[in-house]
Design an enzyme around this catalytic site. Structure first.
Site, PDB file in Angstrom:
ATOM      1  N   GLY A 233       0.825  -1.204   0.000  1.00 16.63           N
ATOM      2  CA  GLY A 233       0.000   0.000   0.000  1.00 16.63           C
ATOM      3  C   GLY A 233       0.857   1.251   0.000  1.00 16.63           C
ATOM      4  CB  SER A 234      -0.002   4.737   0.725  1.00 18.07           C
ATOM      5  OG  SER A 234      -0.483   4.793   2.060  1.00 18.07           O
ATOM      6  CB  VAL A 235       5.115   5.891   1.842  1.00 17.91           C
ATOM      7  CG1 VAL A 235       6.072   6.370   2.930  1.00 17.91           C
ATOM      8  CG2 VAL A 235       5.907   5.239   0.723  1.00 17.91           C
ATOM      9  N   PRO A 236       2.566   6.434   3.685  1.00 21.82           N
ATOM     10  CG  PRO A 236       1.496   8.461   3.171  1.00 21.82           C
ATOM     11  CD  PRO A 236       2.069   7.224   2.527  1.00 21.82           C
ATOM     12  CB  THR A 237      -1.041   3.124   5.004  1.00 18.65           C
ATOM     13  OG1 THR A 237      -1.988   4.038   4.445  1.00 18.65           O
ATOM     14  CG2 THR A 237      -1.786   2.058   5.796  1.00 18.65           C
TER      15      THR A 237
ATOM     16  CD  GLU B  34       5.316  -2.987  -3.837  1.00 16.46           C
ATOM     17  OE1 GLU B  34       5.451  -1.751  -3.989  1.00 16.46           O
ATOM     18  OE2 GLU B  34       4.487  -3.664  -4.447  1.00 16.46           O
TER      19      GLU B  34
ATOM     20  CB  CYS C 252       3.890  -1.175  -7.287  1.00 16.35           C
ATOM     21  SG  CYS C 252       2.482  -1.623  -6.274  1.00 16.35           S
TER      22      CYS C 252
END
Length: 556
Positions: A279-283, A307, A341
């Site tokens: 998923g996303s970097v912030p999550t 990832e 991605c």
């Protein structure tokens, strides 16, 4: 080397031996779906069965189908008036109930011989390869907006390969044993982790959800699977295939949930043993911080595998083959609407080649069909996944239109009246450090920086230092010296690095996937070492000669 243990020893703690012969596994062939083919007929039938229908998908804990009051819907990206699935969010109480049910089932599952667990994945792969293929493809197409080929390489080929190769790697891992010495035997037992694994899946690959949940389970773990809201229908189909293939209840719990609610619940449990995330970097950072804050709570140090996407590059040298550059870039940047991605979103082209490359990109761009992948199989890509994605990409397009350093040379428009449609967009930048070259967009947007032909060495350094990500990248060159220079300069810029090929399209067991820096923990799912990540090995030494003295000989 595999050693045959005494019968009493083999029975201890469920230890098993098995033949040395390697399990033969090959990559699943990708079907063509040509007019009149059997697979096309099956797919059309499956598509007809889901068009206009709304599937009801509960939370599943053990064998119990649970509905909460928090009802949600999965919408078809290219026709958002169609509710593909009705589902519900698990609340904190249900998530905690799932954790305790999983923990009660963990020991028996972990003691089951790995060959028995592997057979479940082999059977699931066979079902998806055969009788369930069309269903999983149809649900991936209508729910996630994939074209026929993009659904086939994901929900069929890649998922089947994940199940088969990981099952092969799991059984072969047990053959990796320590050395024996005179009078003793040493055994490595590949236990599951002591606790549960939380699998947090993305929307863009049905196969990734199956792998995030399936591989830890294969290795003797119990798993809480939080599927993506926008991949719910296909994910549930995969879950049901696993259960039909012999996966016992409570080994994988199927738990649609609000992200923060799920994250808070799993990271506050003393039994958390791992998080398997895409998923996303912030999550991912949020989950990592929550784990760090709760370290004193846990019975073990949780494994974190993540990832998180990329800002992937195509570097073009003056010696490159232009046709490969153009066609590879079109596919990498625009297939599945740039929502892979690994999609190329920044490109570096020498000034001497740009007029020709630009013209050929524009010529192909005019022929790209964007539309409904169910009604028109000539569609190259369809709508982006949802309204949030559409609005995020629209902001980037508006930014490009207003920036003095950016020039849109193709596309640039979007429309969300019927579906979340964004035109394939090509932008030229005069500033290689513009934000559009650094940040992930996750849409069909390609930005090109044209560099002085002889400054390629400086451009290689620029590529390495521009973005925080390091997932995929490609170098197009025929000059061997340049290929070697680029490999050295970009050694840390990509976890999956391509020479004269596009930055997308990794194949399980051929190009195990993952990157470092902000792109994640680079655990390489699809490779032979990935299964080890989900084990907690125990080494057992058994001595067969009694100890007769406590003194050492030199002591006299």
């Amino acid at each position: 080397m595999l050693r045959v243990r005494p019968a009493a020893w083999r029975a201890w703690r469920g230890f098993r031996t098995f033949p040395c012969a390697a399990v033969e596994v090959k990559n699943e062939p990708i079907l063509g779906f040509r007019e009149g083919s059997a697979e096309r007929k099956e797919l059309l039938k499956a598509l007809d069965s889901v068009k206009g229908k709304t599937e009801e998908i509960p939370c599943v804990v053990g064998d119990e189908h649970v509905w909460t009051k928090d009802i949600r819907y999965q919408l078809s990206p290219f026709n958002h008036s169609h509710k593909v699935a009705k589902f519900c969010y698990a609340d904190k109480e249900l998530i905690n109930k799932a954790i305790m049910a999983s923990m009660a089932a963990r020991r028996e599952w972990d003691l089951k011989p790995v060959q028995d667990r592997a057979q479940i994945l082999f059977k699931a792969a066979d079902l998806i390869s055969g009788p369930r293929r069309a269903e999983v493809l149809a649900k991936t197409m209508i729910g996630q907006g994939k074209t026929v080929v993009q659904a086939e390489i994901d929900a069929a080929a890649e998922l089947i390969d994940f199940f088969r190769f990981n099952a092969k790697h799991a059984t072969e891992l047990e053959k990796q044993q320590p050395l024996d010495a005179e009078g003793c035997t040493n055994t490595m037992l590949y236990r599951g982790l002591e606790g549960f694994v939380a699998a947090v899946a993305p929307f863009n690959f049905t196969a990734i959800g199956g792998n995030l949940a399936g591989t830890p389970a294969l290795m003797g773990n119990v798993v809480l699977w939080k599927p993506s809201d926008t991949a719910m229908s296909a994910s549930y189909a995969v879950y049901k295939v696993l259960r039909e293939s012999g996966l016992p209840p409570n080994i994988i719990q199927f738990l649609p949930a609000d992200g923060p609610v799920f994250g808070d619940a799993v990271t506050s449990s003393e039994h958390l043993a791992g998080i398997n995330f895409t998923g996303s970097v912030p999550t991912f950072k949020r989950l990592w911080k929550q784990v760090a804050e709760n370290l004193d709570t846990y019975r073990t140090f949780p494994r974190l595998a993540g990832e998180c996407g990329g800002k992937n590059f195509h570097f073009v040298h003056k010696s490159a083959d232009v046709e490969s550059v153009v066609k590879g870039t079109i596919r990498s940047a625009f297939e599945y609407g740039g929502q892979k991605c690994s999609a190329c979103s920044r490109m570096y082209v020498p000034d001497s080649m740009w007029p020709r490359i630009k013209q050929e990109l524009l010529d192909i761009h005019r022929d790209i069909s964007v539309g409904d992948p169910l009604e028109d199989f000539s569609t190259f890509f369809s709508a982006v996944i949802d309204d949030k994605s559409f609005l995020r990409i629209k902001k980037w397009l508006d930014y490009a239109k207003s920036s003095s350093s950016l020039k849109i040379i193709a596309g640039g428009n979007c429309d969300d009246k019927k579906g979340y449609f964004v035109e394939p967009t090509i932008i030229e930048t005069s500033d290689p450090q513009d934000a559009i070259m650094k940040e992930e967009i996750f849409g069909p947007v390609l930005t090109v920086y044209v560099y002085p032909e002889n400054s390629y060495k400086e451009v290689l350094q620029l590529i390495d230092s521009t973005s925080p990500y390091a997932l995929t990248g490609a170098v197009f060159a025929q000059d061997r010296k340049v290929i070697d220079e680029a490999a050295a300069a970009l050694r840390n810029a990509a976890g999956n690095y391509y020479v004269n090929d596009k930055s997308t399209g990794s194949v399980v067991a051929q190009q195990p996937f993952g990157g470092a820096r902000a792109s994640g923990t680079n655990d390489k799912p699809g490779g032979p070492h990935y299964v080890l990540r989900w084990t907690s090995p125990q080494v057992v030494k058994q001595t067969h000669v009694p100890l007769k003295d406590w003194k050492y000989p030199y002591m006299g």
